[in-house]
Write a protein that holds these residues in place. Structure first.
Motif, PDB file in Angstrom:
ATOM      1  N   THR A 163      34.405 -11.972 -41.392  1.00 50.24           N
ATOM      2  CA  THR A 163      33.815 -12.772 -42.111  1.00 50.24           C
ATOM      3  C   THR A 163      32.573 -12.620 -42.004  1.00 50.24           C
ATOM      4  O   THR A 163      31.828 -12.009 -41.611  1.00 50.24           O
ATOM      5  CB  THR A 163      34.713 -13.865 -41.450  1.00 50.24           C
ATOM      6  N   ALA A 179      42.659  -1.238 -43.134  1.00 50.07           N
ATOM      7  CA  ALA A 179      41.827  -2.293 -44.179  1.00 50.07           C
ATOM      8  C   ALA A 179      42.222  -3.199 -44.020  1.00 50.07           C
ATOM      9  O   ALA A 179      41.719  -4.414 -44.430  1.00 50.07           O
ATOM     10  CB  ALA A 179      42.895  -1.341 -45.686  1.00 50.07           C
ATOM     11  N   ASN A 180      43.237  -3.513 -43.624  1.00 48.82           N
ATOM     12  CA  ASN A 180      44.045  -5.289 -43.659  1.00 48.82           C
ATOM     13  C   ASN A 180      43.074  -5.566 -42.490  1.00 48.82           C
ATOM     14  O   ASN A 180      42.816  -6.647 -41.986  1.00 48.82           O
ATOM     15  CB  ASN A 180      45.340  -4.271 -42.506  1.00 48.82           C
ATOM     16  N   LEU A 188      40.060  -4.944 -41.875  1.00 53.87           N
ATOM     17  CA  LEU A 188      38.227  -5.557 -42.433  1.00 53.87           C
ATOM     18  C   LEU A 188      38.411  -5.902 -43.183  1.00 53.87           C
ATOM     19  O   LEU A 188      36.868  -6.665 -43.361  1.00 53.87           O
ATOM     20  CB  LEU A 188      38.382  -4.067 -43.403  1.00 53.87           C
ATOM     21  N   SER A 189      39.497  -7.348 -44.281  1.00 54.05           N
ATOM     22  CA  SER A 189      39.820  -8.158 -44.659  1.00 54.05           C
ATOM     23  C   SER A 189      40.022  -9.060 -44.203  1.00 54.05           C
ATOM     24  O   SER A 189      39.546 -10.175 -44.831  1.00 54.05           O
ATOM     25  CB  SER A 189      41.254  -8.142 -45.869  1.00 54.05           C
ATOM     26  N   LYS A 190      39.893  -9.031 -43.246  1.00 56.72           N
ATOM     27  CA  LYS A 190      39.393 -10.159 -41.677  1.00 56.72           C
ATOM     28  C   LYS A 190      37.967 -10.475 -41.713  1.00 56.72           C
ATOM     29  O   LYS A 190      38.032 -11.684 -41.359  1.00 56.72           O
ATOM     30  CB  LYS A 190      40.508 -10.366 -40.801  1.00 56.72           C
TER      31      LYS A 190
END
Length: 370
Positions: free
Chosen positions: A303, A296-297, A299-301
């Motif tokens: 762009t 999840a972390n 994936l949050s990066k």
């Protein structure tokens, strides 16, 4: 037995999907949103209110996705509408187009894609409708077996992820207070490339060439495409050693999944993948599960580039803080992972057998031998 061939243009209309930004979706809606790599969200509206096949146009080019209830198809994909339901069974067409290998029709430009004319010119065998339905039913059963084996492998992967979290804690919050170092200081980064498609000799060989479509399991050994050893003498392509951690850094699959794996054989990689080769501070298998345990972390990066493709900013990714426990503690986890690998290998062979059965049945079915 031989059947007449039919062009896709003669049996279906390929519609272009419609743009829909993530911030404009209604995730409480009843309709699935599809991109070129599959289902990527929900929305309250649709562009297709009928069963359809979605064909990757950009991103996961040539991917064929089954959408039995339709939904919203974004502009990285086509969706098909049958011209005559009495002439073609949609599920049969699904398997036929998968076998047609549409990704081979990729146009190599600044943004590789699938041209609709090439899709329309694709030919598939067209037996009578009852025979189509029979073939589709057989392949459905074989495919179900294959998916069950894949689910078993996924459960095994989940177990090792749980072991990692139990030993080391959450990689994002670091509750056990491990010393950390930036990823950039722990690995050598190697980029990939695609050898010229215009040189057929480059693609006649047995050296594995990894693209995102091969990144479907934790251990990367076999690939769909292979290249000739001469490529390494003539093009800017490097051999990636065993024990390198691979991560997909560009492509529409990053809209929902960050594929990470480790090489179990010497390979080459394409330009959408980076290889991390450990400099010694962390063991490769430890780094692998460190990354897998914070999906999840990661994936949050992800762009979005100006042309819409999902990507990692490499400076941001390489700035990721990584646990650096004592090497003996790392070895303890790696020992557990390796002993458990025997189970994974058994499951993998079972999965390969199911996959080979499916491929064999498909080959026989479309040759009229079932």
């Amino acid at each position: 037995m031989s059947w007449p061939d039919a062009r896709v243009q003669d049996i279906a209309v390929a519609h272009y999907g419609k743009a829909l930004k993530k911030e404009h979706r209604d995730e409480t809606g009843n309709y699935s949103v599809f991109g070129s790599s599959g289902q990527i969200g929900k929305h309250s509206d649709f562009v297709a209110d009928f069963p359809t096949l979605i064909i990757g146009r950009k991103g996961s080019v040539g991917e064929v996705i089954w959408a039995p209830e339709g939904g919203w198809v974004i502009d990285t994909a086509f969706y098909l509408e049958l011209l005559d339901h009495e002439a073609i069974d949609l599920r049969y067409l699904f398997y036929a187009l998968k076998r047609a290998n549409l990704s081979a029709k990729t146009i190599t430009t600044s943004i590789p894609g699938l041209n609709r004319d090439d899709l329309y010119d694709t030919q598939i065998p067209l037996p009578p409708l009852p025979e189509q339905k029979r073939i589709a039913a057989i392949l459905d059963k074989a495919d179900a077996i294959r998916h069950k084996r894949q689910q078993a492998i996924q459960l095994a992967d989940d177990f090792l992820r749980a072991v990692f979290l139990d030993m080391f804690g959450d990689p994002v919050t670091n509750p056990k207070g491990w010393e950390t170092e930036r990823l950039e200081g722990l690995v050598k980064v190697v980029s990939g490339a695609t050898p010229s498609k215009s040189n057929d000799a480059y693609w006649i060989g047995d050296f594995p060439w990894v693209s995102p479509k091969d990144m479907k399991s934790v251990e990367i050994r076999s690939t769909i495409d292979h290249i000739n050893q001469v490529v390494f003498e003539r093009e800017n392509l490097k051999k990636i050693p065993v024990g390198s951690v691979l991560i997909v850094v560009r492509g529409m699959i990053l809209a929902h999944t960050v594929p990470v794996g480790i090489t179990a054989a010497e390979v080459a990689i394409n330009q959408d993948i980076k290889a991390f080769i450990s400099s010694g501070g962390v063991l490769p298998e430890f780094l692998l599960w460190f990354l897998l345990s914070q999906h999840a972390n990661l994936l949050s990066k992800v762009t979005t580039a100006a042309h819409g493709t999902k990507r990692f900013d490499m400076a941001d990714l390489l700035n990721l803080p990584v646990f650096v426990p004592d090497i003996e503690v790392q070895r303890k986890f790696v020992s557990i992972a390796r002993s458990y690998k025997a189970t994974l290998d058994e499951l993998d062979w079972s999965h390969k057998g199911a996959r080979e059965l499916f491929n064999s049945l498909g080959q026989r079915a479309f040759a009229g031998q079932l």
